[in-house]
Scaffold this motif. Structure first.
Motif, mmCIF file in Angstrom:
data_model
loop_
_atom_site.group_PDB
_atom_site.id
_atom_site.type_symbol
_atom_site.label_atom_id
_atom_site.label_comp_id
_atom_site.label_asym_id
_atom_site.label_seq_id
_atom_site.Cartn_x
_atom_site.Cartn_y
_atom_site.Cartn_z
ATOM 1 N N MET A 31 14.624 16.913 42.962
ATOM 2 C CA MET A 31 13.277 17.445 43.147
ATOM 3 C C MET A 31 12.521 17.358 41.833
ATOM 4 O O MET A 31 13.102 17.423 40.756
ATOM 5 C CB MET A 31 13.358 18.895 43.607
ATOM 6 N N MET A 32 11.220 17.236 41.945
ATOM 7 C CA MET A 32 10.385 17.229 40.748
ATOM 8 C C MET A 32 10.318 18.645 40.182
ATOM 9 O O MET A 32 10.364 19.620 40.925
ATOM 10 C CB MET A 32 8.971 16.748 41.089
ATOM 11 N N LYS A 33 10.201 18.730 38.890
ATOM 12 C CA LYS A 33 10.038 20.021 38.238
ATOM 13 C C LYS A 33 8.582 20.465 38.385
ATOM 14 O O LYS A 33 7.692 19.636 38.559
ATOM 15 C CB LYS A 33 10.397 19.908 36.766
ATOM 16 N N GLN A 36 5.412 18.525 36.854
ATOM 17 C CA GLN A 36 5.775 17.145 36.543
ATOM 18 C C GLN A 36 4.895 16.176 37.308
ATOM 19 O O GLN A 36 4.545 16.404 38.461
ATOM 20 C CB GLN A 36 7.235 16.908 36.899
ATOM 21 N N VAL A 37 4.524 15.077 36.659
ATOM 22 C CA VAL A 37 3.729 14.012 37.280
ATOM 23 C C VAL A 37 4.598 12.763 37.346
ATOM 24 O O VAL A 37 5.224 12.395 36.361
ATOM 25 C CB VAL A 37 2.448 13.728 36.469
ATOM 26 N N THR A 38 4.650 12.125 38.508
ATOM 27 C CA THR A 38 5.396 10.876 38.684
ATOM 28 C C THR A 38 4.418 9.776 39.066
ATOM 29 O O THR A 38 3.580 9.972 39.938
ATOM 30 C CB THR A 38 6.463 11.023 39.788
ATOM 31 N N ALA A 39 4.540 8.632 38.419
ATOM 32 C CA ALA A 39 3.690 7.479 38.714
ATOM 33 C C ALA A 39 4.558 6.338 39.231
ATOM 34 O O ALA A 39 5.648 6.108 38.711
ATOM 35 C CB ALA A 39 2.952 7.033 37.455
ATOM 36 N N ILE A 40 4.076 5.649 40.276
ATOM 37 C CA ILE A 40 4.759 4.478 40.830
ATOM 38 C C ILE A 40 3.750 3.345 40.845
ATOM 39 O O ILE A 40 2.692 3.462 41.453
ATOM 40 C CB ILE A 40 5.268 4.744 42.258
ATOM 41 N N GLU A 95 12.834 12.820 56.763
ATOM 42 C CA GLU A 95 13.398 14.118 56.423
ATOM 43 C C GLU A 95 14.920 14.068 56.359
ATOM 44 O O GLU A 95 15.523 14.712 55.515
ATOM 45 C CB GLU A 95 12.913 15.162 57.423
ATOM 46 N N LYS A 96 15.526 13.251 57.235
ATOM 47 C CA LYS A 96 16.976 13.079 57.213
ATOM 48 C C LYS A 96 17.412 12.445 55.894
ATOM 49 O O LYS A 96 18.390 12.869 55.287
ATOM 50 C CB LYS A 96 17.390 12.196 58.393
ATOM 51 N N MET A 97 16.672 11.449 55.430
ATOM 52 C CA MET A 97 16.987 10.765 54.186
ATOM 53 C C MET A 97 16.772 11.684 52.978
ATOM 54 O O MET A 97 17.512 11.629 52.000
ATOM 55 C CB MET A 97 16.138 9.507 54.042
ATOM 56 N N ALA A 98 15.776 12.542 53.064
ATOM 57 C CA ALA A 98 15.437 13.417 51.927
ATOM 58 C C ALA A 98 16.434 14.564 51.765
ATOM 59 O O ALA A 98 16.464 15.196 50.712
ATOM 60 C CB ALA A 98 14.028 13.969 52.096
ATOM 61 N N MET A 99 17.203 14.860 52.774
ATOM 62 C CA MET A 99 18.161 15.980 52.674
ATOM 63 C C MET A 99 19.386 15.613 51.953
ATOM 64 O O MET A 99 19.941 14.870 51.546
ATOM 65 C CB MET A 99 18.532 16.498 54.057
#
Length: 99
Positions: A31-33, A36-40, A95-99
């Motif tokens: 999980m992101m803190k 926190q900012v994430t760039a793709i 959601e299945k993949m994220a768990m």
């Protein structure tokens, strides 16, 4: 001569063990803190940063909340794509993949 062989063998074993551990960590997400900012980028590069309070406030003016699970992927050439997860089936898979 024997000691050189032992050093080479130990080095090769160390490299193969390091590769095995690296493959085990691929695919794990955290999980992101808070803050926190994430760039793709379109070419698949990713980066994260922890902005200061002023920069964070400026970014929040442009931000919109995430309303559902989102999926990204890269192709064989490394180009990034966002997957349409608007259907119930896609949401369930996401959601299945994220768990």
């Amino acid at each position: 001569m024997q000691s050189i062989k032992l050093v080479v063998i130990a080095g090769l074993l160390g490299l193969s063990a390091a590769q095995a551990f690296a493959e085990d960590t691929m695919g794990t997400m955290t999980m992101m803190k808070a803050g926190q900012v994430t760039a793709i980028t379109p070419d698949g590069h990713m980066g994260t940063m922890m902005p200061d309070a002023k920069m964070s406030a400026e970014m929040m003016k442009m931000a919109k909340p995430v309303k559902h699970c989102m999926m990204m992927m890269t192709d064989a050439k490394g180009k990034a794509y966002m997957i349409d997860t608007s259907t119930k089936k896609a949401q369930a898979e996401c959601e299945k993949m994220a768990m």
